[in-house]
Write a protein that holds these residues in place. Structure first.
Motif, PDB file in Angstrom:
ATOM      1  N   GLY A 109     -16.003  51.391  78.387  1.00  0.00           N
ATOM      2  CA  GLY A 109     -14.881  52.297  78.582  1.00  0.00           C
ATOM      3  C   GLY A 109     -15.282  53.680  79.070  1.00  0.00           C
ATOM      4  N   SER A 110     -16.585  53.993  79.035  1.00  0.00           N
ATOM      5  CA  SER A 110     -17.035  55.305  79.523  1.00  0.00           C
ATOM      6  C   SER A 110     -18.084  55.089  80.607  1.00  0.00           C
ATOM      7  CB  SER A 110     -17.650  56.102  78.383  1.00  0.00           C
ATOM      8  OG  SER A 110     -18.876  55.490  78.007  1.00  0.00           O
ATOM      9  N   THR A 111     -18.377  56.158  81.394  1.00  0.00           N
ATOM     10  CA  THR A 111     -19.466  55.993  82.358  1.00  0.00           C
ATOM     11  C   THR A 111     -20.784  55.840  81.630  1.00  0.00           C
ATOM     12  OG1 THR A 111     -19.603  58.389  82.501  1.00  0.00           O
ATOM     13  CG2 THR A 111     -18.517  57.257  84.327  1.00  0.00           C
ATOM     14  N   MET A 112     -20.937  56.603  80.540  1.00  0.00           N
ATOM     15  CA  MET A 112     -22.217  56.588  79.844  1.00  0.00           C
ATOM     16  C   MET A 112     -22.610  55.184  79.398  1.00  0.00           C
ATOM     17  SD  MET A 112     -21.073  59.815  79.318  1.00  0.00           S
ATOM     18  CE  MET A 112     -20.897  60.779  77.841  1.00  0.00           C
ATOM     19  N   GLY A 113     -21.614  54.410  79.000  1.00  0.00           N
ATOM     20  CA  GLY A 113     -21.889  53.060  78.556  1.00  0.00           C
ATOM     21  C   GLY A 113     -22.610  52.272  79.637  1.00  0.00           C
ATOM     22  N   PHE A 114     -22.277  52.574  80.880  1.00  0.00           N
ATOM     23  CA  PHE A 114     -22.942  51.869  81.978  1.00  0.00           C
ATOM     24  C   PHE A 114     -24.207  52.600  82.413  1.00  0.00           C
ATOM     25  CE2 PHE A 114     -23.234  51.617  86.715  1.00  0.00           C
ATOM     26  CZ  PHE A 114     -23.849  50.378  86.762  1.00  0.00           C
ATOM     27  N   THR A 115     -24.117  53.908  82.612  1.00  0.00           N
ATOM     28  CA  THR A 115     -25.235  54.630  83.232  1.00  0.00           C
ATOM     29  C   THR A 115     -26.273  55.103  82.226  1.00  0.00           C
ATOM     30  OG1 THR A 115     -24.165  56.769  82.961  1.00  0.00           O
ATOM     31  CG2 THR A 115     -23.670  55.565  84.978  1.00  0.00           C
ATOM     32  N   GLY A 116     -25.926  55.125  80.937  1.00  0.00           N
ATOM     33  CA  GLY A 116     -26.829  55.746  79.981  1.00  0.00           C
ATOM     34  C   GLY A 116     -27.010  57.224  80.282  1.00  0.00           C
ATOM     35  N   SER A 117     -25.991  57.821  80.886  1.00  0.00           N
ATOM     36  CA  SER A 117     -26.007  59.247  81.256  1.00  0.00           C
ATOM     37  C   SER A 117     -27.036  59.597  82.322  1.00  0.00           C
ATOM     38  CB  SER A 117     -26.255  60.166  80.048  1.00  0.00           C
ATOM     39  OG  SER A 117     -25.147  60.127  79.204  1.00  0.00           O
ATOM     40  N   ALA A 118     -27.555  58.579  83.007  1.00  0.00           N
ATOM     41  CA  ALA A 118     -28.581  58.880  84.017  1.00  0.00           C
ATOM     42  C   ALA A 118     -28.037  59.796  85.106  1.00  0.00           C
ATOM     43  CB  ALA A 118     -29.103  57.582  84.639  1.00  0.00           C
ATOM     44  N   GLY A 119     -26.734  59.720  85.354  1.00  0.00           N
ATOM     45  CA  GLY A 119     -26.150  60.567  86.388  1.00  0.00           C
ATOM     46  C   GLY A 119     -26.245  62.043  86.046  1.00  0.00           C
ATOM     47  N   PHE A 120     -26.245  62.351  84.762  1.00  0.00           N
ATOM     48  CA  PHE A 120     -26.430  63.745  84.345  1.00  0.00           C
ATOM     49  C   PHE A 120     -27.905  64.053  84.102  1.00  0.00           C
ATOM     50  CE2 PHE A 120     -21.908  63.335  82.784  1.00  0.00           C
ATOM     51  CZ  PHE A 120     -21.400  64.108  83.817  1.00  0.00           C
ATOM     52  N   ASN A 121     -28.575  63.110  83.390  1.00  0.00           N
ATOM     53  CA  ASN A 121     -29.985  63.371  83.091  1.00  0.00           C
ATOM     54  C   ASN A 121     -30.817  63.489  84.358  1.00  0.00           C
ATOM     55  OD1 ASN A 121     -29.571  63.475  80.375  1.00  0.00           O
ATOM     56  ND2 ASN A 121     -30.017  61.307  80.032  1.00  0.00           N
TER      57      ASN A 121
END
Ligand SMILES: Nc1ncnc2c1ncn2[C@@H]1O[C@H](COP(=O)(O)OP(=O)(O)OP(=O)(O)O)[C@@H](O)[C@H]1O
Ligand SMILES: [Mg+2]
Lengths: 517, 374
Positions: B272-284
């Protein structure tokens, strides 16, 4: 130091003393054991070639650079100037060679920036504007406090810098080539302001490449060469020629060899051009001008009368409202109005922009990169999308040698070059592409006399080779020296074109002021 | 060369500073910081398996970071890595689902391209908005991140959902097991390391070549440094801003595709969130790029370091029972230290330059002056 300055010194205590200043940059000693002082109420001029170290010495005084050796004394006391705010605390002001104004702010906001002494934490802009207005009226500066900086021509920005210093009531003001952007009439007015400032006991440090101004304004003159102080003298004791020789180390001859223009076909035609301005009023109105192959047309005018907008319109940066701008190929006109700079360049036009640091060069790029800014994609410098650095370096080195650009190496970032050398770099680049038409705005602004002589010679050589050249200059001497025909612009209108042979200063001055007979 | 040394020592110093602050936090949580850091380090770098997991974590960070570097050089700031990863992942997934029987030689290049195209498209939108309407890319990329999540949730709950989930009635929002031909080849029989790492390193090197060896890179950098001068020189500023964002998005999109096809489940899943998919890599990835001095090649070691922190954090959490949020805090601390030491770096550099010139002042400047005079 000679005896005259020594005797003056014994009378009064210098307000500023710089002792044994040394400053090194990679590959260059910008200042080598330089000693320099200013007495209250005097104008002390710093003279020297491009890259002699004048701006560096002044940046040390303003806290922008730290000296490697030497001391700075204010009113006899040793001070440490770590940043401009230290300098400002000691009532030192500086008008930089490259203006330091925030272009998205108004004049009043720029003046208010960094002021600490306005009532409370919130600056009362109305109050600031009022004081600007009164200073502006008193000194005849004609500055509108509510105008945005980006709307102003260079000459007007310059006056904003002066207002800024006056507003802060500085005691010691450094003027790094302040007159480079002014017309002769403006210079006269400006000198009146400066004299008024010295009569209240303020000290001025004046930097200029224009000998007549130096002779007129200075109380003392110090000459720097290759970072060293060559000597200090007074206008009474010396001559222009002697100063030039002191600066350059050889004789300088900036007279033009007379050679009649071999005029070809029309190369650039501007026909009834109207262009919008940034302040709502049209900057150019019904403006027409032709430039032929093999001639130099000089466009004279007071700063801010539409020259900048004209240059931008021709170079494709500013949309046109009506009328046309055409280049000619074999007699066939090709309209270039509004095509954008890339297409205009491809059609055979080159330009030397007025503001070299903003528009002419990328400071962080090396000299080599700047030399190919406009043609790095040509087959010569690029293969299959990859840059050919060998060729770029060869080419840049050749231009640097040809145009005597003084730089430690072609890999040096352009921002580390002195002002005049950046200009030489841009001229080299723009002339090299063998343009059919060259627009040169203020081509020798801030350039030392030796280099100006050289740039003039290159422009004349290009003209002799058939290039059509439009020189836009606020320096009437330059226009009269260079141009075959002189056009005058005032308030966006063409005031008329005269042959140089027939032109007189007085007549041009009247036309520049908008008087038609 | 010296400036790189300075950059490296500053980087190390800021990590050390962040670790010192982290140690205090560990103490406050009742854990022994030395043991804690030892646990982290061993887990991340102490064994072949650990290194493999670190590398896998580093892949998306590296790719996003490289994209940040490209955008930054053109003076655009891409905060939309999350959304671009999602869109790249979705497009790649759709392609794989549409071609269940294609052979690996066809499918692998196709899914990678699909990831690139998806991310590039998602990046080009804020690029065009900035270029033509002067819309801040910082706002538009963040908003597009939100749009991307909704798109992902919609697709994974509906059109792309595993038919098995509908049959079973569990309706977990995930795709079916993707075709095996699209599995990223493993680099070793024993280690859990797939070939995505090679792609990421190749992309970093490619970005360096692009930026400093090609005409396009020259234009991107010139637009980033001085758009007015670039415009005067005939370099189309708007177009290059769009290109920069497109390339940046492409890198994140590729990261998204690799995340899907290198995952252990070989499905695309959402919580349900981007983090669930990306593991926050887009920010990290932004942190990684900053720590790598916004240089694509330095992004490689930087992403390994941050990948290692993620791996180490997991084991720290297991062993010392500390919340893994500590690692997020450590990430943030490193950024703070890196950024705040930036001005310091410049000062040091100036000093070094001055000293260098002092050393050979006699011969060199004398000859320089001599040359210039002649
Ligand atoms: N920040 C810097 N880094 C490296 N070299 C520099 C730097 N600033 C100035 N220089 C070099 O120091 C020398 C003196 O430069 P400076 O700007 O003081 O000359 P100038 O006398 O003001 O010349 P101009 O009349 O052209 O303005 C030049 O050779 C210049 O290239
Ligand atoms: Mg200077």
């Amino acid at each position: 130091m000679n005896s005259v300055s020594a005797s003056i010194q014994s009378d009064r205590q210098p307000m500023l003393e710089m002792r044994g200043i040394t400053k090194r940059f990679p590959g260059v000693i910008a200042n080598d054991n330089v000693s320099f002082d200013v007495l209250p109420g005097e104008v002390h001029t710093l003279l020297g070639e491009n890259g002699a170290g004048k701006s560096t010495l002044m940046k040390i005084l303003y806290g922008l650079y730290q000296p490697d050796e030497g001391d700075v004394l204010i009113n006899g006391e040793k001070v440490s100037l770590q940043s401009p705010s230290d300098a400002i605390d000691h009532r030192i002001g500086m008008i930089h060679q490259h203006f330091m104004l925030v272009s998205s702010l108004t004049v009043a906001e720029n003046v208010a920036l960094g002021l600490s002494s306005t009532r409370g934490p919130i600056t009362d802009l109305k109050q600031v504007a009022k004081k600007i207005k009164s200073l502006s009226d008193r000194y005849g500066l004609h500055v509108d406090p509510d105008a945005y900086i980006w709307q102003l021509a260079v000459g007007e920005r310059q006056r904003v810098e002066i207002i800024k210093a006056l507003y802060r009531d500085v005691q010691l003001l450094v003027l790094d080539e302040p007159t480079a952007v002014l017309t002769p009439q403006e210079v006269d007015d400006f000198f009146v302001i400066l004299r008024e400032m010295t009569s209240d006991g303020r000290g001025l440090i004046f930097i200029s490449h224009k000998m007549n101004e130096v002779m007129e304004l200075s109380d003392r003159i110090s000459v720097l060469r290759l970072g060293r102080l060559v000597g200090t003298t007074t206008p009474q004791e010396t001559t222009r020629e002697a100063l030039a020789q002191m600066m350059v180390g050889r004789e300088v001859d900036n007279t033009r060899e007379e050679r009649p223009a071999t005029i070809g076909r029309t190369a650039l035609s501007i026909n009834r051009l109207s262009v919008g301005g940034d302040r709502g009023v049209d900057a150019l109105i019904d403006f027409s001008l032709d430039v032929q192959q093999g001639e130099i047309v000089g466009l004279a005018g007071v700063s801010g009368n539409g020259q900048r907008e004209l240059a931008e319109a021709i170079s494709g940066l500013r949309p046109i409202k009506s009328g046309s701008i055409s280049l000619f190929h074999d007699g066939n006109p090709k309209p270039i109005g509004g095509l954008g700079p890339k297409a205009v360049r491809e059609a055979g036009l080159s330009f030397v922009p007025e503001e070299r640091m903003r528009d002419g060069a990328i400071g962080e790029f090396s000299v080599a990169d700047n030399m190919v800014l406009h043609n790095h994609h040509s087959t010569r410098f690029s293969r299959g999308g990859f840059l050919n650095f060998g060729e770029i370096h060869r080419h840049s080195q050749k231009l640097v040698d040809d145009f005597q650009v003084k730089t430690p190496s072609i890999d040096t970032p352009a921002k580390n070059l002195s002002g005049g050398n950046i200009q030489k770099m841009i001229i080299a680049r723009e002339l090299d592409s063998d343009p059919e038409v060259l627009i040169a705005a203020q081509p020798t602004r801030g350039v030392d006399i030796g280099a100006a002589e050289y740039i003039h010679a290159r422009l004349v050589a290009a003209r002799n080779a058939g290039t059509a050249i439009l020189v836009i200059s606020e320096d009437l001497d330059e226009v009269m020296l260079l141009a075959d025909r002189i056009a005058v612009i005032c308030q966006g209108r063409m005031m008329g074109v005269v042959d140089r042979i027939d032109a007189s200063r007085e007549q041009l001055g009247l036309m520049m002021a908008g008087v038609t007979d | 060369m010296r400036s790189y040394l300075i950059a490296a020592s500053i980087a190390i110093a800021s990590v050390a500073a962040a670790l010192a602050v982290g140690a205090i936090m560990l103490l406050a949580l009742g854990a022994n910081p030395i043991d804690g850091y030892k646990t982290m380090f061993t887990a991340a770098f102490g064994s072949a398996d650990g290194l493999a997991s670190t590398a896998v974590k580093a892949i998306p960070l590296m790719l996003v970071g490289v994209g940040i570097c490209i955008a930054f050089r053109a003076n655009v700031i891409n905060i939309g890595g999350e959304g671009q990863m999602v869109v790249g992942g979705l497009l790649a997934t759709s392609v794989a689902l549409a071609l269940p029987n294609a052979p690996a030689v066809v499918l692998l290049p196709l899914i990678l391209c699909a990831g690139i195209i998806g991310g590039a498209f998602w990046g080009s939108i804020p690029g065009a908005l900035k270029a033509h309407y002067n819309v801040s890319e910082i706002l538009s990329t963040i908003m597009l991140n939100i749009v991307a999540v909704q798109l992902m949730n919609f697709l994974l709950r509906g059109p792309l959902i595993d038919p098995g989930e509908i049959e079973r009635g569990t309706r977990i929002p995930q795709t079916a097991r993707l075709p095996e031909a699209a599995d990223l080849p493993m680099l070793s029989e024993t280690l859990n390391l797939h070939s995505g790492i090679l792609i990421a390193i190749a992309a970093a090197i490619g970005a360096w070549v692009l930026l400093w060896r090609t005409g396009l890179g020259f234009r991107l950098r010139s637009v980033g440094l001085n758009p007015a001068a670039a415009r005067y020189a005939g370099i189309p500023v708007k177009r290059n801003i769009i290109i920069a964002m497109t390339l940046s998005g492409a890198m994140s999109g590729l990261a998204g595709a690799i995340l899907v096809f290198g995952s252990e489940s070989h499905r695309m899943v959402t919580d349900g969130s981007t983090m669930g998919f990306t593991g926050s890599a887009g920010f990290n990835g932004i942190v990684v790029a900053l720590f790598g001095a916004l240089h694509p090649l330095w992004t490689i070691p930087s992403s390994f370091l941050f990948g290692g922190m993620l791996v180490g954090a997991n084991s720290l959490q297991r062993v010392a029972q500390v919340p893994s949020a500590l690692i997020i805090a450590l990430n943030g601390l490193i950024v703070v230290f890196v950024v705040s030491t930036e001005w310091h770096r410049k000062r040091l550099q100036n000093q070094v330059q001055t000293q260098a010139s002092q050393k050979n002042e006699n011969e060199q400047s004398a000859s320089d002056h001599g040359n210039a005079k002649s």
